[in-house]
Write an enzyme that holds these catalytic residues in place. Sequence first.
Site, PDB file in Angstrom:
ATOM      1  CD  GLN A 124      -3.498  -4.462   6.669  1.00 43.49           C
ATOM      2  OE1 GLN A 124      -3.660  -3.407   6.092  1.00 43.49           O
ATOM      3  NE2 GLN A 124      -3.904  -5.615   6.153  1.00 43.49           N
ATOM      4  CG  ASP A 148      -9.433  -0.062   5.584  1.00 39.23           C
ATOM      5  OD1 ASP A 148      -9.265  -0.515   4.445  1.00 39.23           O
ATOM      6  OD2 ASP A 148      -8.650  -0.252   6.526  1.00 39.23           O
ATOM      7  CE  LYS A 205      -3.836  -2.392   2.288  1.00 41.79           C
ATOM      8  NZ  LYS A 205      -4.569  -2.693   3.521  1.00 41.79           N
TER       9      LYS A 205
HETATM   10  N1  GUN Z   1      -6.859  -6.912   6.489  1.00 42.93           N
HETATM   11  C1  GUN Z   1      -7.250  -7.635   5.414  1.00 42.93           C
HETATM   12  N2  GUN Z   1      -7.808  -6.822   4.488  1.00 42.93           N
HETATM   13  C2  GUN Z   1      -7.774  -5.570   5.001  1.00 42.93           C
HETATM   14  C3  GUN Z   1      -8.203  -4.301   4.508  1.00 42.93           C
HETATM   15  O1  GUN Z   1      -8.752  -4.158   3.406  1.00 42.93           O
HETATM   16  N3  GUN Z   1      -7.981  -3.249   5.343  1.00 42.93           N
HETATM   17  C4  GUN Z   1      -7.402  -3.380   6.561  1.00 42.93           C
HETATM   18  N4  GUN Z   1      -7.249  -2.284   7.294  1.00 42.93           N
HETATM   19  N5  GUN Z   1      -7.002  -4.546   7.041  1.00 42.93           N
HETATM   20  C5  GUN Z   1      -7.179  -5.626   6.248  1.00 42.93           C
END
Ligand code: GUN
Length: 293
Positions: free
Chosen positions: A96, A119, A52
């Site tokens: 995350q 998110d 990311k």
């Molecule tokens: N863990 C797995 N997928 C995601 C996501 O799209 N965002 C976040 N913050 N954590 C994740």
Amino acid sequence: MKILDGKKVSNDIKDEIAAEVAEMKVRGEKVPHLAAVLVGNDGASLTYVGSKVRSCKKIGFESTLIHLPEETTEEELLAQVAALNENDDIDGYIVQLPLPKHIDEQKVLMAVDADKDVDGFHPTNFGKMALDMESFIPATPYGIMELLHRYEVDTEGKHTVVIGRSHIVGRPISILMSQKGKAANSTVTLTHSRTKDLASFTKAADIVVSALGVPDFLKADMVKKGVVIIDVGITRVPDDTKPKGYYITGDVDFDEISTKASFITPVPGGVGPMTIAMLLKNTLIARERHRNK
Ligand code: GUN
């Protein structure tokens, strides 16, 4: 059979965003700034967050990675979240998941400023999404919708069977695909671990979205000819013959099912890269909203 090439489409989207960022720079405007909070050292999370942050750099966004130790207390994490809410330079941020077990995930997600919640996990955004209101849409389901749209997959009046009811994928994609709009208007069945005779549902499906996380779960005899397959599973299978000591696989027995499917997403290179592209898209939207406030 046509491959739904998430790698290509995500690169197209990133190019589109990069062009917008370049224009922002020409106009002398502040560029979008995404922050990511990672607690602990889970291998998959490290990879996702790293990817990311790298993508931000590539398209001209600012990015900040806040990597906290596994022992971080809930209080310390909440203080970090409060600081990000207050920091005017940050347009959007993510925490995350999964978080270490000693931290209440819901409490943390509730503390995120909904206007910075790129998110789309905050109840305000999730509720707005469910009510057809403008909101941040969670990146993975958003990516699936965008992939279906760009490949002009016909979803209207089709029977979509979703496998898995997670808050991140299954639940939101079942809402989005049943709504009015592009890549939607589908008749949706949401199946899960307590569903009886799952194959009777998948066999009747025009579109299957599998978000289970069980390698090779979906077999050819569980789907009909012409089915559209969206494989959201990303499992690391240990394998000493691979340079990284594992390989990545999806929920779908790709070799078998691809001979029957009309469209299919590969793993890797399908839904995964789309998730990152849509997170960046949400951050661009956050910047625009922030500017107009
Ligand atoms: N863990 C797995 N997928 C995601 C996501 O799209 N965002 C976040 N913050 N954590 C994740």
